[in-house]
Design a protein around this motif. Structure first.
Motif, PDB file in Angstrom:
ATOM      1  N   GLU A   1      -3.658   3.019  -3.128  1.00 24.51           N
ATOM      2  CA  GLU A   1      -2.847   4.223  -2.973  1.00 24.51           C
ATOM      3  C   GLU A   1      -3.759   5.367  -2.575  1.00 24.51           C
ATOM      4  O   GLU A   1      -4.782   5.604  -3.211  1.00 24.51           O
ATOM      5  CB  GLU A   1      -2.143   4.573  -4.288  1.00 24.51           C
ATOM      6  CG  GLU A   1      -1.254   3.447  -4.797  1.00 24.51           C
ATOM      7  CD  GLU A   1      -0.254   3.901  -5.850  1.00 24.51           C
ATOM      8  OE1 GLU A   1      -0.455   4.985  -6.437  1.00 24.51           O
ATOM      9  OE2 GLU A   1       0.730   3.181  -6.070  1.00 24.51           O
TER      10      GLU A   1
ATOM     11  N   GLN B   1       0.841  -1.186   0.000  1.00 27.58           N
ATOM     12  CA  GLN B   1       0.000   0.000   0.000  1.00 27.58           C
ATOM     13  C   GLN B   1       0.885   1.247   0.000  1.00 27.58           C
ATOM     14  O   GLN B   1       2.018   1.209   0.468  1.00 27.58           O
ATOM     15  CB  GLN B   1      -0.861   0.011   1.270  1.00 27.58           C
ATOM     16  CG  GLN B   1      -1.884  -1.101   1.381  1.00 27.58           C
ATOM     17  CD  GLN B   1      -1.359  -2.484   1.764  1.00 27.58           C
ATOM     18  OE1 GLN B   1      -0.237  -2.864   1.428  1.00 27.58           O
ATOM     19  NE2 GLN B   1      -2.180  -3.256   2.448  1.00 27.58           N
ATOM     20  N   TYR B   2       0.338   2.353  -0.518  1.00 24.28           N
ATOM     21  CA  TYR B   2       1.105   3.593  -0.491  1.00 24.28           C
ATOM     22  C   TYR B   2       0.231   4.739   0.005  1.00 24.28           C
ATOM     23  O   TYR B   2      -0.914   4.879  -0.415  1.00 24.28           O
ATOM     24  CB  TYR B   2       1.647   3.921  -1.889  1.00 24.28           C
ATOM     25  CG  TYR B   2       2.364   5.253  -1.923  1.00 24.28           C
ATOM     26  CD1 TYR B   2       3.644   5.381  -1.381  1.00 24.28           C
ATOM     27  CD2 TYR B   2       1.748   6.389  -2.442  1.00 24.28           C
ATOM     28  CE1 TYR B   2       4.297   6.606  -1.375  1.00 24.28           C
ATOM     29  CE2 TYR B   2       2.393   7.615  -2.441  1.00 24.28           C
ATOM     30  CZ  TYR B   2       3.671   7.719  -1.904  1.00 24.28           C
ATOM     31  OH  TYR B   2       4.307   8.927  -1.888  1.00 24.28           O
ATOM     32  N   VAL B   3       0.797   5.524   0.897  1.00 29.87           N
ATOM     33  CA  VAL B   3       0.091   6.702   1.408  1.00 29.87           C
ATOM     34  C   VAL B   3       0.912   7.922   1.015  1.00 29.87           C
ATOM     35  O   VAL B   3       2.097   8.006   1.334  1.00 29.87           O
ATOM     36  CB  VAL B   3      -0.053   6.629   2.945  1.00 29.87           C
ATOM     37  CG1 VAL B   3      -0.785   7.857   3.462  1.00 29.87           C
ATOM     38  CG2 VAL B   3      -0.796   5.362   3.350  1.00 29.87           C
ATOM     39  N   GLY B   4       0.298   8.863   0.312  1.00 31.27           N
ATOM     40  CA  GLY B   4       1.029   9.984  -0.277  1.00 31.27           C
ATOM     41  C   GLY B   4       1.385  11.084   0.700  1.00 31.27           C
ATOM     42  O   GLY B   4       0.976  11.090   1.866  1.00 31.27           O
ATOM     43  N   GLU B   5       2.153  12.014   0.152  1.00 29.24           N
ATOM     44  CA  GLU B   5       2.687  13.145   0.902  1.00 29.24           C
ATOM     45  C   GLU B   5       1.584  13.984   1.560  1.00 29.24           C
ATOM     46  O   GLU B   5       1.669  14.364   2.719  1.00 29.24           O
ATOM     47  CB  GLU B   5       3.444  14.026  -0.119  1.00 29.24           C
ATOM     48  CG  GLU B   5       4.236  15.145   0.466  1.00 29.24           C
ATOM     49  CD  GLU B   5       5.570  14.648   0.993  1.00 29.24           C
ATOM     50  OE1 GLU B   5       6.330  14.105   0.172  1.00 29.24           O
ATOM     51  OE2 GLU B   5       5.829  14.814   2.182  1.00 29.24           O
ATOM     52  N   ALA B   6       0.527  14.255   0.793  1.00 33.40           N
ATOM     53  CA  ALA B   6      -0.528  15.145   1.289  1.00 33.40           C
ATOM     54  C   ALA B   6      -1.705  14.365   1.858  1.00 33.40           C
ATOM     55  O   ALA B   6      -2.756  14.918   2.148  1.00 33.40           O
ATOM     56  CB  ALA B   6      -1.006  16.046   0.156  1.00 33.40           C
ATOM     57  N   ALA B   7      -1.537  13.063   2.001  1.00 36.22           N
ATOM     58  CA  ALA B   7      -2.667  12.218   2.397  1.00 36.22           C
ATOM     59  C   ALA B   7      -2.909  12.264   3.896  1.00 36.22           C
ATOM     60  O   ALA B   7      -2.017  12.587   4.679  1.00 36.22           O
ATOM     61  CB  ALA B   7      -2.388  10.788   1.969  1.00 36.22           C
ATOM     62  N   ASP B   8      -4.128  11.928   4.267  1.00 40.77           N
ATOM     63  CA  ASP B   8      -4.448  11.774   5.678  1.00 40.77           C
ATOM     64  C   ASP B   8      -5.311  10.517   5.794  1.00 40.77           C
ATOM     65  O   ASP B   8      -6.403  10.455   5.243  1.00 40.77           O
ATOM     66  CB  ASP B   8      -5.199  13.018   6.174  1.00 40.77           C
ATOM     67  CG  ASP B   8      -5.267  13.051   7.701  1.00 40.77           C
ATOM     68  OD1 ASP B   8      -4.535  12.271   8.340  1.00 40.77           O
ATOM     69  OD2 ASP B   8      -6.060  13.844   8.243  1.00 40.77           O
ATOM     70  N   VAL B   9      -4.792   9.504   6.457  1.00 42.07           N
ATOM     71  CA  VAL B   9      -5.531   8.250   6.600  1.00 42.07           C
ATOM     72  C   VAL B   9      -5.688   7.955   8.084  1.00 42.07           C
ATOM     73  O   VAL B   9      -4.692   7.860   8.810  1.00 42.07           O
ATOM     74  CB  VAL B   9      -4.778   7.068   5.936  1.00 42.07           C
ATOM     75  CG1 VAL B   9      -5.613   5.801   6.015  1.00 42.07           C
ATOM     76  CG2 VAL B   9      -4.447   7.382   4.490  1.00 42.07           C
TER      77      VAL B   9
ATOM     78  N   TYR C   1      -3.884   9.442  -1.925  1.00 47.77           N
ATOM     79  CA  TYR C   1      -3.255  10.762  -2.007  1.00 47.77           C
ATOM     80  C   TYR C   1      -4.149  11.802  -1.336  1.00 47.77           C
ATOM     81  O   TYR C   1      -3.744  12.926  -1.139  1.00 47.77           O
ATOM     82  CB  TYR C   1      -3.017  11.134  -3.472  1.00 47.77           C
ATOM     83  CG  TYR C   1      -2.093  10.169  -4.173  1.00 47.77           C
ATOM     84  CD1 TYR C   1      -0.706  10.341  -4.121  1.00 47.77           C
ATOM     85  CD2 TYR C   1      -2.575   9.055  -4.843  1.00 47.77           C
ATOM     86  CE1 TYR C   1       0.146   9.449  -4.735  1.00 47.77           C
ATOM     87  CE2 TYR C   1      -1.731   8.144  -5.451  1.00 47.77           C
ATOM     88  CZ  TYR C   1      -0.365   8.350  -5.397  1.00 47.77           C
ATOM     89  OH  TYR C   1       0.482   7.446  -5.997  1.00 47.77           O
TER      90      TYR C   1
END
Lengths: 425, 369
Positions: A302, A284-292, A304
């Motif tokens: 993924e 899985q990938y969580v991006g720079e601007a993401a909030d999970v 973002y």
């Protein structure tokens, strides 16, 4: 062939009508659950984890996805030289073609399959329940009681007992009466649809019952007949998590329970894993601007944008600026930038266009199917495409390759359905 | 595919140079859910090679475990499939590792019992994606005896590799292994295509002369006698040889183009299936620019890092620019920066570990601090 002590037969032909659009083209056991799983994975995994290596899966309604998913059984270690998993669709016999007309009738039509393994016991399971159970313990109980049949039961609150098949028991949990959805329940032991039978006994009863009931059903016919015959039937009490995710609301609820910090159904147990068919498993990938937060993400998804209290399937993409809250997003779906989704179920391989809003507005029950969509959840069917800048309310259903012209002024009001039949070429 | 594959995974030169590890490089975790060898294995099977021999020598337990079921690469077959050759000692051959050619020679019956006309020889420690059919086509067009895949080293130090001098037709003129002063920046990727019968003959000749090294005794010695050609490869390619390169390759997966190449573009990289549940992000977690493997449970803050499967991070822990491999546990209130945690490392509450990008801290498998 090596004789099997026990084989299991999984009933997986049900339509699951109350899941609405989710089961339009796939059988309920093939609906995804908990991100990466399909509902039948839980029962198949329970089988192999209980050392049962011979499994028949009875299919009937929309079996394509289910067949593809099960394949030759590799993910569950059910690819065997003998035994393993066998898909059992209804077939034409001399002089007649016969659909499976009832749960017991489906087994009746496969007597030859079971006989080929000459088992002592047969375990009958339903392919649409979510739970963790060691069937070998139930088998031990069955043997201890020298039973003809053992039925797993769950204690339910008495006030809800009228929704279930209720077992009335006597001394030592011997079953003396079975009542299907009784108005005035005498006990709170609900049948879980999990039965172990001595095969010779069951075979005899199936043949007998077929003379009278062409739609032979375990709850309606077989169990009462056996009680009548004074066969020894025992209740096996189960006191752990068990869910029949039969409705949109209960399906949504059961998924949401998985994101709790300490969920009542634990997927993370090392020695009772659940297996599924997923051949491509990047991380899985969580991006720079993401909030999970408070969410679970499956392989290859993924994010973002923002994801709160949601369940994401494999390969899902949530683009930047999109917000997904209290929702279930199934495998391969793309939620494009700027979308806001609230309490939605989006099925597999959908594309939700830019700035689409789903799940706002008044809570008006669905006009066409108010008994299915009424708790505020909007449902998007598989491979649906929704164009940019569309606003969709609550309890809506959307299915198909929709275009802007299908919406009235870019809006689908709460309770409306937009279902485009036919497959786009 | 008209070729069989040989993957060299674990000669004595196949261990990380800067730590004493008991795991061959081919089995080192890369990219959140893979082992290094998965890339070459998948390149083989995705190119249609359905008979692959993996030759191991040292420290092969982790690798054998990983390869134990060939079915993930669709190599569980009656015809062809996966062959794993581990070293054995016989009366007339009581030696350990003597060279890459020796490794292949000792399993020469694999070659003799095949009838595919070509052999692809590759290493298990490279991360790249290629269709060997293109190379084979080129090999036949050039009517080459041996084709070597090469690339122009941009940032890689050419002196760490075999350096090639090619003529205009891309025929090999000179080859120097790890030269002190490289003449060109054309580096061999250690991937070769060769006719099977030619390879058998060369190996038998070599052995008769007590020579054992593929590069020195075949490529360099025969560079003029045989028609050896170079095949240019321009895509992403990395070789893992040190802690630093292990760190850098893992960090590369935070780049979109690298993720897209390996995760999104068909054909995919296959690996042993682990059946972990989805990754879980709890209420107070915060995750930015991270890879997170299945079965992980996150409570802390993670930035610019690669977390493999089944990683646990405790509350108020901060992880930055780090690589955390499968099953590692990080307690509460920890601070990790530029760190590599190998598998199943336990970091106790409140620990602080700060390395540098040039020299990341490496904690070995199973360490508890």
């Amino acid at each position: 062939m090596r004789r099997r002590e026990i084989i299991s037969m999984i009933l997986a032909g049900g339509h699951g009508t109350r899941l609405g659009i989710l089961t339009k083209y796939i059988a309920k056991p093939a609906v995804t659950f908990g991100g990466k799983y399909r509902i039948i994975d839980f029962v198949l995994s329970n089988c192999i984890n209980s050392d049962i290596d011979t499994v028949g899966v009875l299919t009937q309604y929309e079996p394509l996805k289910l067949n593809q998913h099960i394949g030759i059984g590799i993910p569950w270690d059910l690819d065997r030289k003998t035994g393993g998993v066998t898909i059992l669709p209804p077939y034409i016999k001399e002089g007649m073609g016969a659909w499976y007309s009832g749960t017991a009738n489906a087994i009746y039509q496969n007597i030859k399959f079971i006989d080929a393994y000459n088992p002592e016991y047969v375990l009958i399971l339903s392919g649409d329940h979510i739970y963790k159970m060691d069937y070998s313990k139930m088998l031990e109980y069955h043997k201890q009681k020298s039973a003809d049949a053992t039925i797993a039961v769950l204690e339910v609150p008495l006030e809800e007992a009228h929704h279930f098949g209720i077992m009335n028991t006597g001394a030592e949990d011997r079953i003396v009466e079975f009542e299907e959805k009784p108005k005035e329940p005498k006990s709170n032991l609900a049948s879980m649809g999990i039965y172990i039978f001595n095969w010779n006994k069951l075979k005899q009863v199936l043949i007998e019952d077929n003379e009278y009931n062409k739609d032979s059903d375990f709850g309606k016919h077989i169990i009462p007949r056996m009680i009548n015959n004074e066969d020894k039937l025992y209740a096996y009490r189960f006191d752990s998590y068990w869910k029949d995710v039969g409705t949109i609301e209960s399906y949504w609820q059961a998924n949401m329970e998985l994101i709790e910090t300490l969920p009542s159904f634990n997927l993370y147990e090392e020695f009772w894993k659940f297996y599924t068919n997923l051949d491509h498993q990047p991380p899985q990938y969580v991006g720079e601007a993401a909030d999970v937060k408070r969410s679970i993400m499956s392989e290859g998804s993924e994010v973002y944008g923002n994801v709160y209290s949601s369940v994401l399937g494999p390969g899902v993409i949530i683009e930047e600026g999109a917000t997904v809250r209290d929702s279930i997003i199934m495998a391969g779906t793309i939620i494009q930038e700027g979308c806001v989704l609230d309490r939605c179920i989006v099925s597999e391989n959908c594309v939700i266009g830019k700035n689409v809003i789903i799940g706002e507005g008044e809570n008006i029950a669905n006009i066409e199917k108010p008994d299915i969509y009424y708790t505020g959840i909007s449902v998007i069917g598989e491979q649906t495409i929704i164009p940019d800048n569309v606003w969709i309310g609550k309890n809506c259903v959307v299915f198909g390759t929709t275009r802007l012209s299908d919406y009235n002024d870019r809006i689908l009001e709460s309770g409306q359905s937009l279902i485009l039949e036919g497959v786009e070429s | 595919m008209r070729a069989v594959g040989i993957i060299l995974a674990g000669g004595s030169n196949e261990n990380l140079t800067d730590i004493s590890s008991n795991r061959t490089i081919s089995a080192f975790p890369v990219g959140g859910s893979y082992r290094t060898i998965d890339f070459t294995m998948s390149n083989m099977t995705n190119s249609g090679v359905n008979k692959v021999a993996v030759i191991t020598q040292y420290s092969s337990r982790a690798l054998l475990d990983h390869l134990s079921s060939a079915k993930w690469w669709d190599l569980g077959r009656k015809q062809g499939g996966l062959f794993v050759f581990s070293p054995y000692i016989t009366n007339d051959n009581p030696f350990g590792y003597r060279g890459t050619a020796d490794l292949i020679y000792r399993n020469i019956s694999f070659l003799k019992r095949s009838n595919e006309p070509f052999v692809i020889i590759a290493s298990g420690k490279h991360v790249y994606k290629i269709d060997y059919n293109d190379v084979l086509k080129y090999h036949q067009e050039k009517q080459a005896d041996i084709t070597i895949i090469y690339k122009e080293a941009n940032y890689e130090k050419a002196s760490n590799y075999g350096v090639m001098v090619l003529d205009e037709d891309k025929r090999l003129i000179e080859f120097e292994e790890k030269p002190l002063e490289p003449q060109t920046s054309t580096i061999s990727l250690g991937v070769y295509i060769i006719q099977r019968t030619l390879l058998i003959k060369l190996l038998e000749d070599l052995f008769a002369e007590n020579r054992y090294d593929f590069v020195n005794d075949i490529i360099i010695r025969y560079r003029k006698k045989l028609k050896i050609y170079g095949y240019p490869f321009e895509g992403y390619w990395r070789s893992i040889r040190s802690i630093k390169s292990l760190y850098d390759v893992n960090m590369d997966f935070l780049k979109k183009e690298v993720r897209d190449l390996f995760f999104r573009q068909y054909p995919y990289i296959a690996t042993k299936v682990k059946d972990e549940p989805p990754a879980k992000f709890n209420m107070n977690s915060s995750t930015k620019n991270c890879i997170v493997g299945g079965g992980s449970i996150l409570n802390g803050y993670v930035e610019d890092s690669v977390l493999f499967r089944k990683v646990f991070t405790g509350s108020y822990s901060f992880i930055k620019n780090s690589v955390v491999m499968d099953g590692s546990y990080i307690g509460n209130n920890c601070y990790l920066e530029n760190v590599i945690l190998d598998k199943e490392v336990v970091v106790s509450d409140g620990r602080k570990l700060i390395g540098s990008k040039e020299k990341p801290i490496f904690l070995e498998k199973g360490s508890v601090i």
